[in-house]
Design a protein around this motif. Structure first.
Motif, PDB file in Angstrom:
ATOM      1  N   THR A   9      39.611  98.463  74.049  1.00 41.62           N
ATOM      2  CA  THR A   9      39.494  97.186  73.354  1.00 41.62           C
ATOM      3  C   THR A   9      38.118  96.586  73.598  1.00 41.62           C
ATOM      4  O   THR A   9      37.467  96.079  72.668  1.00 41.62           O
ATOM      5  N   LEU A  10      37.673  96.625  74.840  1.00 41.90           N
ATOM      6  CA  LEU A  10      36.348  96.120  75.169  1.00 41.90           C
ATOM      7  C   LEU A  10      35.269  96.870  74.392  1.00 41.90           C
ATOM      8  O   LEU A  10      34.321  96.266  73.868  1.00 41.90           O
ATOM      9  N   ALA A  11      35.421  98.179  74.266  1.00 42.93           N
ATOM     10  CA  ALA A  11      34.436  98.980  73.537  1.00 42.93           C
ATOM     11  C   ALA A  11      34.405  98.617  72.057  1.00 42.93           C
ATOM     12  O   ALA A  11      33.328  98.571  71.437  1.00 42.93           O
ATOM     13  N   LEU A  68      29.446  93.923  68.343  1.00 40.21           N
ATOM     14  CA  LEU A  68      28.375  92.981  68.667  1.00 40.21           C
ATOM     15  C   LEU A  68      27.023  93.677  68.657  1.00 40.21           C
ATOM     16  O   LEU A  68      26.014  93.120  68.188  1.00 40.21           O
ATOM     17  N   GLU A  69      26.971  94.887  69.171  1.00 37.25           N
ATOM     18  CA  GLU A  69      25.727  95.652  69.153  1.00 37.25           C
ATOM     19  C   GLU A  69      25.292  95.971  67.723  1.00 37.25           C
ATOM     20  O   GLU A  69      24.102  95.929  67.397  1.00 37.25           O
ATOM     21  N   LEU A  70      26.294  96.257  66.867  1.00 39.22           N
ATOM     22  CA  LEU A  70      25.974  96.519  65.462  1.00 39.22           C
ATOM     23  C   LEU A  70      25.434  95.260  64.790  1.00 39.22           C
ATOM     24  O   LEU A  70      24.460  95.324  64.024  1.00 39.22           O
ATOM     25  N   GLU A  71      26.041  94.116  65.079  1.00 41.43           N
ATOM     26  CA  GLU A  71      25.527  92.860  64.520  1.00 41.43           C
ATOM     27  C   GLU A  71      24.089  92.616  64.964  1.00 41.43           C
ATOM     28  O   GLU A  71      23.240  92.171  64.170  1.00 41.43           O
ATOM     29  N   TYR A  88      26.307  89.727  58.651  1.00 41.81           N
ATOM     30  CA  TYR A  88      26.929  90.018  57.356  1.00 41.81           C
ATOM     31  C   TYR A  88      26.970  91.517  57.100  1.00 41.81           C
ATOM     32  O   TYR A  88      27.967  92.060  56.620  1.00 41.81           O
ATOM     33  N   GLU A  89      25.869  92.169  57.415  1.00 42.40           N
ATOM     34  CA  GLU A  89      25.755  93.603  57.144  1.00 42.40           C
ATOM     35  C   GLU A  89      26.726  94.408  58.015  1.00 42.40           C
ATOM     36  O   GLU A  89      27.315  95.396  57.562  1.00 42.40           O
ATOM     37  N   ALA A  90      26.876  93.982  59.250  1.00 44.24           N
ATOM     38  CA  ALA A  90      27.821  94.666  60.135  1.00 44.24           C
ATOM     39  C   ALA A  90      29.244  94.521  59.617  1.00 44.24           C
ATOM     40  O   ALA A  90      30.028  95.478  59.641  1.00 44.24           O
ATOM     41  N   ALA A  91      29.590  93.316  59.151  1.00 46.87           N
ATOM     42  CA  ALA A  91      30.931  93.095  58.611  1.00 46.87           C
ATOM     43  C   ALA A  91      31.172  93.967  57.383  1.00 46.87           C
ATOM     44  O   ALA A  91      32.253  94.547  57.212  1.00 46.87           O
ATOM     45  N   SER A 149      35.252  85.627  63.931  1.00 44.30           N
ATOM     46  CA  SER A 149      34.553  86.521  64.843  1.00 44.30           C
ATOM     47  C   SER A 149      35.081  87.937  64.625  1.00 44.30           C
ATOM     48  O   SER A 149      36.189  88.271  65.055  1.00 44.30           O
ATOM     49  N   TYR A 150      34.297  88.775  63.973  1.00 50.30           N
ATOM     50  CA  TYR A 150      34.774  90.120  63.654  1.00 50.30           C
ATOM     51  C   TYR A 150      34.836  91.013  64.891  1.00 50.30           C
ATOM     52  O   TYR A 150      35.625  91.966  64.925  1.00 50.30           O
ATOM     53  N   SER A 151      34.029  90.739  65.900  1.00 49.85           N
ATOM     54  CA  SER A 151      34.176  91.510  67.136  1.00 49.85           C
ATOM     55  C   SER A 151      35.541  91.231  67.757  1.00 49.85           C
ATOM     56  O   SER A 151      36.202  92.144  68.271  1.00 49.85           O
TER      57      SER A 151
END
Length: 393
Positions: free
Chosen positions: A31-33, A39-42, A48-51, A265-267
């Motif tokens: 879950t943490l990963a 978050l790293e992708l954002e 927006y792009e990560a989502a 919060s998508y993360s």
């Protein structure tokens, strides 16, 4: 269940005895990963792009939750906590003078405040259904109280203040037969043992991600029976919930999506999805058996201690255990446990108003194990409380 492997996958078990799963469960590594990778992708490509890149995984969250509670993906709305989900459901109903809201003594404090506010605003009446001799909601009395004025039955499945499991399926049978909406607060039950909306017969169900589901804080959801959409008028309208008609009107989006807000919060959502997926893989039947066993194990050993009293009610009890040590303030008991590396919390009288009016036992020490805890960890907590009782005696 491979408890050793589960504990290896749960970093927090290495340095604490975590008996506060009714507050917030420990995150697993997976879950943490899921959260940190998003978050790293954002950070790398933009929020927006990560989502957009992870849209399929984000959307799968509703399907995972639906599998967990026995619904469909379009019946799930995502929220940042269970209280906001509950408020979205409750405040979408309309009440007038003389209407009645039936609830139980175990109702959660925020819900009680919402009932009281609505009664003040509208002239509706809040009726507290008494408990039966075991301490659970008296379903016979509930059935007798339902009449033409009754507009809602709202009940906490498991209270924040003890191990009671209210007879939700029997409540659902009564409300379905009477045609009365049934709003179930499943904040403390979803993730702890199997919860199926069709077996229960509720019309609305709310839950959080952070407790026995072991998801991140800042997550929750609402399940809505499709037929309930006919009498629900969402109290907030925004671009995620409705579509502008090009003139001076709008149309609600289909299904439960009409209760959501655009920003999220998508993360956290992806963390919740991973936690739900892990629960599904382990199996809620197996999780429920283990959690309830640990609760009974702990409760039995505390009840056997001279100078210690437990306060859990009901015919069926779960993994939440509440207790007092004679002549020792509850805050001191909790503090001593914390100093020994044992996470617990205490009940709050203001968070369980109707129960406080009836029993007046709060605050209590609340210990809430989950499936990744061991009997040895529970024994440690019992030993600390036994020593406190001996010293006080």
């Amino acid at each position: 269940m491979d408890i050793d492997a589960l504990r290896q996958d749960t970093p927090g078990t290495a340095n604490r005895v975590h008996l506060n799963n009714a507050g917030a469960g420990l995150l697993s590594r997976r879950t943490l990963a899921a959260m940190t990778s998003h978050l790293e992708l954002e950070a790398a490509v933009g929020g927006y792009e990560a989502a957009a890149q992870e849209r399929d995984r984000i959307n799968a969250t509703r399907a995972n939750i639906a599998r967990l509670v026995g619904g469909q993906a379009d019946e799930i709305a995502l929220f940042d906590n269970s209280t906001h989900a509950w408020n979205a459901a409750f405040y979408s109903m309309r009440f007038k003078p003389g209407d009645r809201i039936l609830t139980g003594r175990a109702e959660y404090g925020s819900s009680v405040l919402a009932y009281l506010q609505t009664a003040q605003r509208t002239g509706a009446e809040v009726v507290v259904v008494p408990d039966d001799e075991s301490g659970q909601l008296d379903t016979t009395t509930l059935a007798n109280l339902i009449d033409g004025r009754t507009k809602l039955v709202g009940v906490s499945h498991v209270p924040t203040s003890g191990g009671l499991i209210n007879p939700a399926a029997e409540i659902g049978r009564i409300t379905r037969a009477a045609g009365i909406p049934f709003l179930l607060d499943a904040t403390q039950s979803v993730g702890q043992f199997p919860v199926d909306v069709d077996e229960i017969g509720c019309d609305l169900l709310t839950a959080t991600g952070r407790k026995f589901l072991r998801g991140p804080r800042g997550t929750g959801f609402l399940w809505v029976r499709p037929e309930a959409l006919e009498y629900l008028d969402p109290c907030v309208t925004e671009i995620e919930a409705a579509t502008w008609d090009g003139k001076r009107g709008f149309t609600w989006h289909d299904g439960a999506r009409r209760f959501e807000t655009w920003e999220v919060s998508y993360s956290n959502v992806l963390g919740l999805s991973e936690a739900v997926q892990q629960a599904l893989e382990l199996g809620m039947d197996e999780i429920g058996r283990r959690a309830i066993f640990l609760g009974a194990y702990l409760r039995d050993r505390l009840e056997a201690l001279p100078g210690v009293t437990t306060y859990d009610l009901g015919r069926n009890r779960c993994a939440i255990v509440t207790a007092k040590v004679d002549a020792v303030p509850t805050a001191d008991v909790a503090s001593t446990l914390t100093k020994q590396g044992i996470n617990v919390t205490t009940t709050v009288a203001e968070h369980t108003q109707f129960d406080t009016e009836h029993r007046g036992v709060h605050p209590l020490v609340r210990l809430s194990p989950h499936y990744y805890n061991t009997e040895a960890e529970l024994d440690r907590a019992v030993e600390v409380m036994a020593e406190l009782a001996r010293t006080a005696g």
